[in-house]
Design a protein around this motif. Sequence first.
Motif, PDB file in Angstrom:
ATOM      1  N   THR A  30       0.788  -1.236   0.000  1.00  0.00           N
ATOM      2  CA  THR A  30       0.000   0.000   0.000  1.00  0.00           C
ATOM      3  C   THR A  30       0.819   1.286   0.000  1.00  0.00           C
ATOM      4  OG1 THR A  30      -0.151  -0.053   2.410  1.00  0.00           O
ATOM      5  CG2 THR A  30      -1.946  -1.113   1.172  1.00  0.00           C
ATOM      6  N   ARG A  31       2.072   1.249   0.432  1.00  0.00           N
ATOM      7  CA  ARG A  31       2.867   2.479   0.529  1.00  0.00           C
ATOM      8  C   ARG A  31       3.247   2.994  -0.845  1.00  0.00           C
ATOM      9  NH1 ARG A  31       5.294   2.380   6.049  1.00  0.00           N
ATOM     10  NH2 ARG A  31       3.437   1.799   7.226  1.00  0.00           N
ATOM     11  N   THR A  32       3.319   4.309  -0.918  1.00  0.00           N
ATOM     12  CA  THR A  32       3.768   5.011  -2.117  1.00  0.00           C
ATOM     13  C   THR A  32       4.886   5.959  -1.689  1.00  0.00           C
ATOM     14  OG1 THR A  32       2.278   6.890  -1.814  1.00  0.00           O
ATOM     15  CG2 THR A  32       1.393   4.978  -3.027  1.00  0.00           C
ATOM     16  N   PRO A  33       5.600   6.567  -2.636  1.00  0.00           N
ATOM     17  CA  PRO A  33       6.613   7.537  -2.225  1.00  0.00           C
ATOM     18  C   PRO A  33       6.042   8.641  -1.320  1.00  0.00           C
ATOM     19  CG  PRO A  33       6.953   6.949  -4.507  1.00  0.00           C
ATOM     20  CD  PRO A  33       5.644   6.308  -4.090  1.00  0.00           C
ATOM     21  N   GLY A  34       4.798   8.996  -1.508  1.00  0.00           N
ATOM     22  CA  GLY A  34       4.189  10.038  -0.692  1.00  0.00           C
ATOM     23  C   GLY A  34       3.723   9.586   0.684  1.00  0.00           C
ATOM     24  N   THR A  35       3.550   8.283   0.876  1.00  0.00           N
ATOM     25  CA  THR A  35       3.041   7.774   2.163  1.00  0.00           C
ATOM     26  C   THR A  35       4.036   6.869   2.890  1.00  0.00           C
ATOM     27  OG1 THR A  35       1.995   5.841   1.128  1.00  0.00           O
ATOM     28  CG2 THR A  35       0.651   7.860   1.345  1.00  0.00           C
ATOM     29  N   ASP A  36       5.243   6.768   2.385  1.00  0.00           N
ATOM     30  CA  ASP A  36       6.242   5.879   2.977  1.00  0.00           C
ATOM     31  C   ASP A  36       6.948   6.545   4.155  1.00  0.00           C
ATOM     32  OD1 ASP A  36       8.037   3.855   3.501  1.00  0.00           O
ATOM     33  OD2 ASP A  36       9.294   4.261   1.749  1.00  0.00           O
ATOM     34  N   THR A  37       6.221   6.729   5.249  1.00  0.00           N
ATOM     35  CA  THR A  37       6.791   7.404   6.418  1.00  0.00           C
ATOM     36  C   THR A  37       7.915   6.597   7.059  1.00  0.00           C
ATOM     37  OG1 THR A  37       5.072   6.487   7.850  1.00  0.00           O
ATOM     38  CG2 THR A  37       4.658   8.674   6.909  1.00  0.00           C
ATOM     39  N   SER A  38       7.845   5.287   7.001  1.00  0.00           N
ATOM     40  CA  SER A  38       8.898   4.464   7.599  1.00  0.00           C
ATOM     41  C   SER A  38      10.187   4.543   6.788  1.00  0.00           C
ATOM     42  CB  SER A  38       8.426   3.017   7.724  1.00  0.00           C
ATOM     43  OG  SER A  38       7.343   2.954   8.626  1.00  0.00           O
ATOM     44  N   GLY A  39      10.083   4.416   5.480  1.00  0.00           N
ATOM     45  CA  GLY A  39      11.264   4.573   4.630  1.00  0.00           C
ATOM     46  C   GLY A  39      11.862   5.959   4.763  1.00  0.00           C
ATOM     47  N   ASN A  40      10.988   6.970   4.828  1.00  0.00           N
ATOM     48  CA  ASN A  40      11.457   8.346   5.015  1.00  0.00           C
ATOM     49  C   ASN A  40      12.199   8.501   6.336  1.00  0.00           C
ATOM     50  OD1 ASN A  40      10.329   9.109   2.580  1.00  0.00           O
ATOM     51  ND2 ASN A  40       8.480   9.964   3.494  1.00  0.00           N
ATOM     52  N   ALA A  41      11.691   7.857   7.384  1.00  0.00           N
ATOM     53  CA  ALA A  41      12.329   7.944   8.702  1.00  0.00           C
ATOM     54  C   ALA A  41      13.730   7.327   8.666  1.00  0.00           C
ATOM     55  CB  ALA A  41      11.469   7.261   9.753  1.00  0.00           C
ATOM     56  N   ILE A  42      13.865   6.190   7.989  1.00  0.00           N
ATOM     57  CA  ILE A  42      15.181   5.548   7.889  1.00  0.00           C
ATOM     58  C   ILE A  42      16.157   6.478   7.170  1.00  0.00           C
ATOM     59  CG2 ILE A  42      16.486   3.635   6.874  1.00  0.00           C
ATOM     60  CD1 ILE A  42      13.906   1.912   7.267  1.00  0.00           C
ATOM     61  N   VAL A  43      15.733   7.018   6.040  1.00  0.00           N
ATOM     62  CA  VAL A  43      16.587   7.922   5.259  1.00  0.00           C
ATOM     63  C   VAL A  43      16.966   9.142   6.105  1.00  0.00           C
ATOM     64  CG1 VAL A  43      16.621   9.493   3.272  1.00  0.00           C
ATOM     65  CG2 VAL A  43      15.764   7.142   3.006  1.00  0.00           C
ATOM     66  N   GLU A  44      15.975   9.748   6.734  1.00  0.00           N
ATOM     67  CA  GLU A  44      16.212  10.941   7.567  1.00  0.00           C
ATOM     68  C   GLU A  44      17.232  10.655   8.661  1.00  0.00           C
ATOM     69  OE1 GLU A  44      13.799  12.283  11.417  1.00  0.00           O
ATOM     70  OE2 GLU A  44      12.586  12.317   9.601  1.00  0.00           O
ATOM     71  N   LEU A  45      17.073   9.538   9.352  1.00  0.00           N
ATOM     72  CA  LEU A  45      17.977   9.200  10.457  1.00  0.00           C
ATOM     73  C   LEU A  45      19.380   8.854   9.959  1.00  0.00           C
ATOM     74  CD1 LEU A  45      15.423   7.222  12.623  1.00  0.00           C
ATOM     75  CD2 LEU A  45      16.605   9.337  13.303  1.00  0.00           C
ATOM     76  N   LEU A  46      19.475   8.144   8.860  1.00  0.00           N
ATOM     77  CA  LEU A  46      20.801   7.832   8.306  1.00  0.00           C
ATOM     78  C   LEU A  46      21.547   9.114   7.968  1.00  0.00           C
ATOM     79  CD1 LEU A  46      19.934   4.827   5.965  1.00  0.00           C
ATOM     80  CD2 LEU A  46      21.446   4.743   7.964  1.00  0.00           C
ATOM     81  N   ILE A  47      20.891  10.009   7.251  1.00  0.00           N
ATOM     82  CA  ILE A  47      21.529  11.261   6.840  1.00  0.00           C
ATOM     83  C   ILE A  47      21.886  12.116   8.055  1.00  0.00           C
ATOM     84  CG2 ILE A  47      21.140  13.446   5.618  1.00  0.00           C
ATOM     85  CD1 ILE A  47      19.519  11.758   3.550  1.00  0.00           C
ATOM     86  N   ALA A  48      20.981  12.193   9.023  1.00  0.00           N
ATOM     87  CA  ALA A  48      21.236  12.994  10.223  1.00  0.00           C
ATOM     88  C   ALA A  48      22.446  12.492  11.005  1.00  0.00           C
ATOM     89  CB  ALA A  48      19.996  13.003  11.123  1.00  0.00           C
ATOM     90  N   HIS A  49      22.767  11.213  10.850  1.00  0.00           N
ATOM     91  CA  HIS A  49      23.909  10.629  11.562  1.00  0.00           C
ATOM     92  C   HIS A  49      25.137  10.473  10.666  1.00  0.00           C
ATOM     93  CE1 HIS A  49      20.796   9.820  14.532  1.00  0.00           C
ATOM     94  NE2 HIS A  49      21.788   9.754  15.396  1.00  0.00           N
ATOM     95  N   GLY A  50      25.140  11.181   9.539  1.00  0.00           N
ATOM     96  CA  GLY A  50      26.317  11.235   8.687  1.00  0.00           C
ATOM     97  C   GLY A  50      26.518  10.070   7.737  1.00  0.00           C
ATOM     98  N   HIS A  51      25.491   9.269   7.549  1.00  0.00           N
ATOM     99  CA  HIS A  51      25.596   8.132   6.638  1.00  0.00           C
ATOM    100  C   HIS A  51      25.080   8.512   5.253  1.00  0.00           C
ATOM    101  CE1 HIS A  51      26.833   5.563   9.897  1.00  0.00           C
ATOM    102  NE2 HIS A  51      25.804   5.989  10.613  1.00  0.00           N
ATOM    103  N   HIS A  52      25.398   7.687   4.278  1.00  0.00           N
ATOM    104  CA  HIS A  52      25.006   7.915   2.892  1.00  0.00           C
ATOM    105  C   HIS A  52      23.878   6.962   2.510  1.00  0.00           C
ATOM    106  CE1 HIS A  52      25.292   8.601  -1.399  1.00  0.00           C
ATOM    107  NE2 HIS A  52      25.442   7.297  -1.575  1.00  0.00           N
TER     108      HIS A  52
END
Length: 173
Positions: A30-52
């Motif tokens: 059911t998730r789409t790029p616009g509703t993928d809050t979990s994937g977005n959270a992973i990306v956000e946290l990785l970037i915030a901690h200096g990961h690529h």
Amino acid sequence: MSEGTTLSHLDHKATSPVSVSSYVLTISDTRTPGTDTSGNAIVELLIAHGHHVAGRAIVKDDPSTIREAIMKQLGDPAAQVVITTGGTGITSRDSTYEVVVNLLEKRLDGFGELFRVLSYQDIGASAMMTRACAGTADGKIILCLPGAEHAVRLGMTKLILPELGHLVRELSR
């Protein structure tokens, strides 16, 4: 250090990479790029901690589709780690666990055990229904989190981010 002296986990962490390249895979019908809050959270946290973030995708909860997506990343040198979200429950459509454990060369059973302990502190006995898992395959780390954003943030902040560089260091030895 003198001969015969062993390194502590703190020594290991001190010599671990500070930036790791990860691929984020959301598994959902059911998730789409616009509703993928979990994937977005992973990306956000990785970037915030200096990961690529080497890339990301959303795939249907279908065993052959999941396997194909993970195998593609195992063959791609751009990512050292694959982090998935979704498909770790017990519904008839949840198939991430079965796909991933059949790909693993070495299982990191402690990841799922610790995740369930931490989840239990938040949600009680319902934590037993997650099949979060992790391990190694083809020289990469695979970490599988549930699909709920709260669960993703818990796993990322308490387990994955504190050990990500250390995991990659140990696998490369």
